[in-house]
Design an enzyme around this catalytic site. Structure first.
Site, mmCIF file in Angstrom:
data_model
loop_
_atom_site.group_PDB
_atom_site.id
_atom_site.type_symbol
_atom_site.label_atom_id
_atom_site.label_comp_id
_atom_site.label_asym_id
_atom_site.label_seq_id
_atom_site.Cartn_x
_atom_site.Cartn_y
_atom_site.Cartn_z
ATOM 1 N N ARG A 97 8.322 7.603 6.355
ATOM 2 C CA ARG A 97 8.045 9.005 6.693
ATOM 3 C C ARG A 97 8.398 9.307 8.145
ATOM 4 O O ARG A 97 8.864 10.407 8.467
ATOM 5 C CB ARG A 97 6.582 9.326 6.403
ATOM 6 C CG ARG A 97 6.271 9.348 4.909
ATOM 7 C CD ARG A 97 4.780 9.265 4.638
ATOM 8 N NE ARG A 97 4.084 10.387 5.227
ATOM 9 C CZ ARG A 97 2.752 10.420 5.395
ATOM 10 N NH1 ARG A 97 2.011 9.378 5.030
ATOM 11 N NH2 ARG A 97 2.183 11.481 5.915
ATOM 12 N N ASP B 272 0.345 5.402 0.733
ATOM 13 C CA ASP B 272 -0.633 6.298 1.327
ATOM 14 C C ASP B 272 -1.047 7.399 0.359
ATOM 15 O O ASP B 272 -0.448 7.578 -0.706
ATOM 16 C CB ASP B 272 -0.062 6.929 2.607
ATOM 17 C CG ASP B 272 0.090 5.923 3.737
ATOM 18 O OD1 ASP B 272 -0.631 4.903 3.720
ATOM 19 O OD2 ASP B 272 0.930 6.145 4.632
ATOM 20 N N ARG C 65 0.839 -1.192 0.000
ATOM 21 C CA ARG C 65 0.000 0.000 0.000
ATOM 22 C C ARG C 65 0.879 1.249 0.000
ATOM 23 O O ARG C 65 1.869 1.312 0.717
ATOM 24 C CB ARG C 65 -0.878 0.034 1.245
ATOM 25 C CG ARG C 65 -1.794 -1.159 1.415
ATOM 26 C CD ARG C 65 -2.537 -1.044 2.735
ATOM 27 N NE ARG C 65 -3.388 -2.200 2.973
ATOM 28 C CZ ARG C 65 -4.114 -2.364 4.078
ATOM 29 N NH1 ARG C 65 -4.063 -1.450 5.033
ATOM 30 N NH2 ARG C 65 -4.867 -3.429 4.231
#
Length: 250
Positions: A197, A52, A50
């Site tokens: 991140r 974001d 995935r």
């Protein structure tokens, strides 16, 4: 039935991430719609992972199963698929694989980049994060060395994620100046949700707030998300490579 891997790239600016969602447009949704139209059947895709909202991909693989005779010519298929996809999503390669091949679980390594620039640049809008102050890159690279190896990286993961383990093996973590931008390169066998991140935010705390490089060790050992830095904005992040043992590089 034949299983195929499809290599895609995309600009994530206009999408709420990779995965199909009920009330938002995703990259996977656009690919599913285009595949269903071309193949005239319902196609269920599975992605390598995935990304974001706002995150980009320079390489991502997905797999899907269709009847063997529905795709006879890779070039014609890719041309037709790209003609239906939005301009910010492109399909680059189609590969026939064995029936048990899995785009997510068979990946043995993934790489990401995080892009930072200094000074206003309209051409980097939604493609890189602008910082006003230059951090101490040497100190951040010293700190990044402590990330290398096999460790519990739960301190960098979003809470309440459905994973069995927070153990990852990081093989590269390095800041490099490239074409006027500061780029963080990181590679690992797997990544936790929001991990890159959060790592970038933690390293920038060291580079901008004069924290010791070794302070990242205490953050890792704490296994506590609140001890790590703030997650940096998604638009500077790129998934750049996914590696499988049975797929040759271009």
């Amino acid at each position: 039935m034949q299983r195929f891997f499809l290599e895609v790239v995309y600009d994530g600016t206009n999408y709420h991430g990779w995965q199909v969602q009920d009330n938002a447009i995703s990259v996977q949704q656009k690919l599913n719609e285009a595949l269903n139209k071309i193949l005239r059947t319902t196609v269920e895709t599975v992605g390598a992972g995935r990304t974001d909202t706002g995150v980009h991909a320079k390489q991502l693989y997905l797999h899907f199963d269709v009847e063997e005779d529905l795709i006879k010519d890779e070039i014609r298929f890719l041309h037709a698929l790209n003609s239906l996809l939005p301009t910010d999503i492109a399909a680059h390669r189609l590969l026939a694989v064995h029936k048990d091949a899995h785009a997510r679980f068979d990946a043995i390594a993934r790489s990401y980049e995080y892009h930072i620039h200094f000074g206003k640049d309209p051409f980097l809008l939604n493609k890189s994060w602008q910082l006003r102050e230059l951090p101490d890159v040497s100190k951040m690279n010293d700190a990044a060395k402590h990330l290398l190896g096999t460790k519990d990286f739960g301190c960098f993961s979003k809470s309440n994620t459905q994973v069995f383990t927070n153990i990852c093996t990081i093989t590269r973590a390095e800041w490099v100046f490239e074409r006027g931008q500061l780029v963080f390169h990181i590679s690992a066998d797997r990544f936790l949700r929001n991990m890159v991140r959060a790592i970038v935010g933690t390293l920038l705390d060291i580079g901008l707030k004069n924290k010791p490089a070794a302070s990242i060790v205490d953050v890792i050992n704490s296994k506590d998300r609140s001890k790590a830095g703030t997650s940096v904005p998604a638009h500077g992040l790129y998934l750049t490579k996914v590696i499988y043992p049975y797929i040759n590089e271009h």
